[in-house]
Design a protein around this motif. Sequence first.
Motif, mmCIF file in Angstrom:
data_model
loop_
_atom_site.group_PDB
_atom_site.id
_atom_site.type_symbol
_atom_site.label_atom_id
_atom_site.label_comp_id
_atom_site.label_asym_id
_atom_site.label_seq_id
_atom_site.Cartn_x
_atom_site.Cartn_y
_atom_site.Cartn_z
ATOM 1 N N GLU A 137 79.727 -38.645 37.910
ATOM 2 C CA GLU A 137 80.036 -37.334 38.603
ATOM 3 C C GLU A 137 78.684 -37.210 39.382
ATOM 4 O O GLU A 137 78.660 -36.449 40.382
ATOM 5 C CB GLU A 137 79.989 -36.361 37.390
ATOM 6 C CG GLU A 137 81.394 -36.434 36.869
ATOM 7 C CD GLU A 137 81.667 -35.371 35.698
ATOM 8 O OE1 GLU A 137 82.671 -34.926 35.288
ATOM 9 O OE2 GLU A 137 80.418 -34.874 35.108
ATOM 10 N N ILE B 106 82.792 -40.281 40.995
ATOM 11 C CA ILE B 106 83.897 -39.880 39.736
ATOM 12 C C ILE B 106 85.382 -40.271 40.602
ATOM 13 O O ILE B 106 86.122 -40.233 40.062
ATOM 14 C CB ILE B 106 83.506 -38.642 39.255
ATOM 15 C CG1 ILE B 106 84.653 -38.214 38.157
ATOM 16 C CG2 ILE B 106 83.761 -37.527 40.412
ATOM 17 C CD1 ILE B 106 84.298 -38.972 36.925
ATOM 18 N N GLY B 107 85.507 -39.809 41.744
ATOM 19 C CA GLY B 107 86.652 -39.807 42.395
ATOM 20 C C GLY B 107 87.243 -41.039 42.491
ATOM 21 O O GLY B 107 88.531 -41.542 42.290
ATOM 22 N N GLN B 108 86.264 -42.254 42.841
ATOM 23 C CA GLN B 108 86.827 -43.601 42.820
ATOM 24 C C GLN B 108 87.069 -44.101 41.601
ATOM 25 O O GLN B 108 88.028 -44.916 41.257
ATOM 26 C CB GLN B 108 85.654 -44.370 43.703
ATOM 27 C CG GLN B 108 85.141 -43.983 44.972
ATOM 28 C CD GLN B 108 83.994 -44.778 45.475
ATOM 29 O OE1 GLN B 108 83.888 -46.098 45.230
ATOM 30 N NE2 GLN B 108 82.897 -44.166 46.181
ATOM 31 N N GLY C 232 88.325 -42.239 38.875
ATOM 32 C CA GLY C 232 89.254 -41.663 38.493
ATOM 33 C C GLY C 232 90.435 -42.401 39.002
ATOM 34 O O GLY C 232 91.451 -42.794 38.314
ATOM 35 N N VAL D 29 91.589 -35.228 34.904
ATOM 36 C CA VAL D 29 90.752 -35.318 36.091
ATOM 37 C C VAL D 29 89.610 -34.390 35.941
ATOM 38 O O VAL D 29 89.581 -33.034 35.616
ATOM 39 C CB VAL D 29 91.758 -34.445 37.033
ATOM 40 C CG1 VAL D 29 91.114 -34.261 38.413
ATOM 41 C CG2 VAL D 29 92.950 -35.403 37.459
ATOM 42 N N GLN E 108 86.058 -34.118 40.594
ATOM 43 C CA GLN E 108 87.288 -34.749 41.258
ATOM 44 C C GLN E 108 88.249 -33.694 41.579
ATOM 45 O O GLN E 108 89.047 -33.912 42.631
ATOM 46 C CB GLN E 108 87.855 -35.747 40.315
ATOM 47 C CG GLN E 108 88.928 -36.458 41.099
ATOM 48 C CD GLN E 108 89.728 -37.621 39.956
ATOM 49 O OE1 GLN E 108 89.311 -37.528 38.786
ATOM 50 N NE2 GLN E 108 90.334 -38.480 40.307
ATOM 51 N N ASP F 15 88.303 -32.082 45.112
ATOM 52 C CA ASP F 15 88.403 -32.784 46.325
ATOM 53 C C ASP F 15 89.651 -32.423 47.076
ATOM 54 O O ASP F 15 90.824 -32.586 46.487
ATOM 55 C CB ASP F 15 88.602 -34.493 45.756
ATOM 56 C CG ASP F 15 88.915 -35.401 46.925
ATOM 57 O OD1 ASP F 15 88.711 -35.041 48.179
ATOM 58 O OD2 ASP F 15 88.998 -36.455 46.675
ATOM 59 N N LEU G 149 92.861 -34.824 46.860
ATOM 60 C CA LEU G 149 93.161 -35.114 45.519
ATOM 61 C C LEU G 149 94.645 -35.368 45.401
ATOM 62 O O LEU G 149 95.195 -36.484 45.048
ATOM 63 C CB LEU G 149 92.805 -34.280 44.461
ATOM 64 C CG LEU G 149 93.111 -34.524 42.977
ATOM 65 C CD1 LEU G 149 92.401 -36.143 42.372
ATOM 66 C CD2 LEU G 149 92.533 -33.664 41.974
#
Length: 532
Positions: free
Chosen positions: A325, A330-332, A334, A358, A362, A365, A368
């Motif tokens: 985070e 964290i997005g990649q 998740g 989630v 994230q 985003d 998302l």
Amino acid sequence: MLSPKQKAIWRKRLLSPTALFFLSALVTWPILSELEAFEVFYEFSRSQKSWEVDEIALLIFNLTIALGASVWYKSRALKRVLQRRELERERAEKNARHDPLTGLMNRRAFYEMIENLSNSGGTSKASLFVGLVDLDRFKPVNDVHGHSAGDVTLCTVAERLRKEMGQGGHVARLGGDEFVLVFAPTMNAADVERVARRMLSTIAQPIPFNEQSVFVGASIGLVHWDGSLGLSEMMRRADHALYQVKLSGRGSFAWYDSDADKQTLERAEIAAELKSAIRSDKITPYYQPIVKIGTTELVGFEVLARWTHPTRGNVPPFTFIPIAEDSGLIGQLGLSILRQACADAADWPEGLSISFNVSPIQFRDPALVESIRNVLQETGFKPQRLTIEITESSVIDDVLVARPKIEAFKELGIQIALDDFGTGYSSLSSLRSLPFDRIKIDRSFVTDISSNQQNQQIVSGILSLANGLALDVTAEGIETSDDLAYLQASTCSLGQGYYFEKPIPADQILWLLETEWAEHFVHASPAVKAVG
């Protein structure tokens, strides 16, 4: 005494063309010297019919005077040029070593001073302390009052720091709103702390600007300087001490802490390794069963991220998730976990769903929903078999932004669960205003619920609320048969916990369905029986 006749002769000679030429040459020698005067003289001498002795003597006399005058003039001009160059050099040197706004030493001058102290042995452990100062709330000064107010603030703070340092101390501006302090060699650690406290108090005083008052604060990182470790290392330590102050709330000072520094370095190393692990799918999904409380029928799995490091071993999620985070990964992470989970679950019986958490970062985003839609299309996993779990902190700050995102998920056929229910501050408001399908009771209220009356009351209230809103409820953290028995006597619909099964990797799911699950839980679902 010259006779009248002799005077007449000399007067005639002085007024002769030759004499007048050289007298004019004397006056205009600087100009003639630039125009190749000797060539001019040579051409003139050739035009004369004859030269007398007295004329030659006068010529030599005039030449001597002209040459002396020229040398004097040139030396004066050269001296003025040298003086101008020296002033310009001093001015350039001053500008190169001092901050033009505050007049303090700049970064270059500070580094040179520290290096000189190190080379001369002036940075012995008992003699030198350095502090790194960063202003708090400085950006709003520029945003609200303008950059002129920012300049006044910096100059005022610089003067206050210089005054508090006193004799023997030094202040430099490294750039922006960051300053560095070199305390007097006569000070010990207690003296340094006293000065730091005074500085914090002094800087916090109002700064007059255009009949208004500007307020800023400061954070200070202190380090006991050891020149043998090198300039960059000591500045890194001072910066780390400053970072610790900011983490703890700003407006104070802190000494460099080697233990905290080791943790920071380790976090940095993990962050670098984490990026590579995400790219190569080294962080994999594990699955914890979710069952119906009344029948222990298996209905799905919660997806949990697990990382087995080649040298660190098992890195726990509470270690690498916050790092992901903080580092923007964290997005990649998740999406990588979700993609793997959907690919795994595509081969499972249709009756089994997966729940995917989630994180709040994230969830913010904007892409998302589209990213998750793409994952479902790539893997062929049906949206109706997916539940997305979001924490209350994901939606509490801006419900108006969260609502269209949740509704977009539901249009795809994805279910939405509110995770960690009961630990937030406005759960009722979130439940009333957002279209959730399920809530999850936090494990802190479920574990040992059979013997904790306070938790029993809390869970009872949550269940009554959920029933009134027609929401399913998942109780996580079921650890014992007593916990399960208590929940079976209530209206709780779903449960998960170590009592049923710990999280397992994908390659054990089919084995679990075919053997262990069917053996221990007699009320298996039709989908499970078909596999068995």
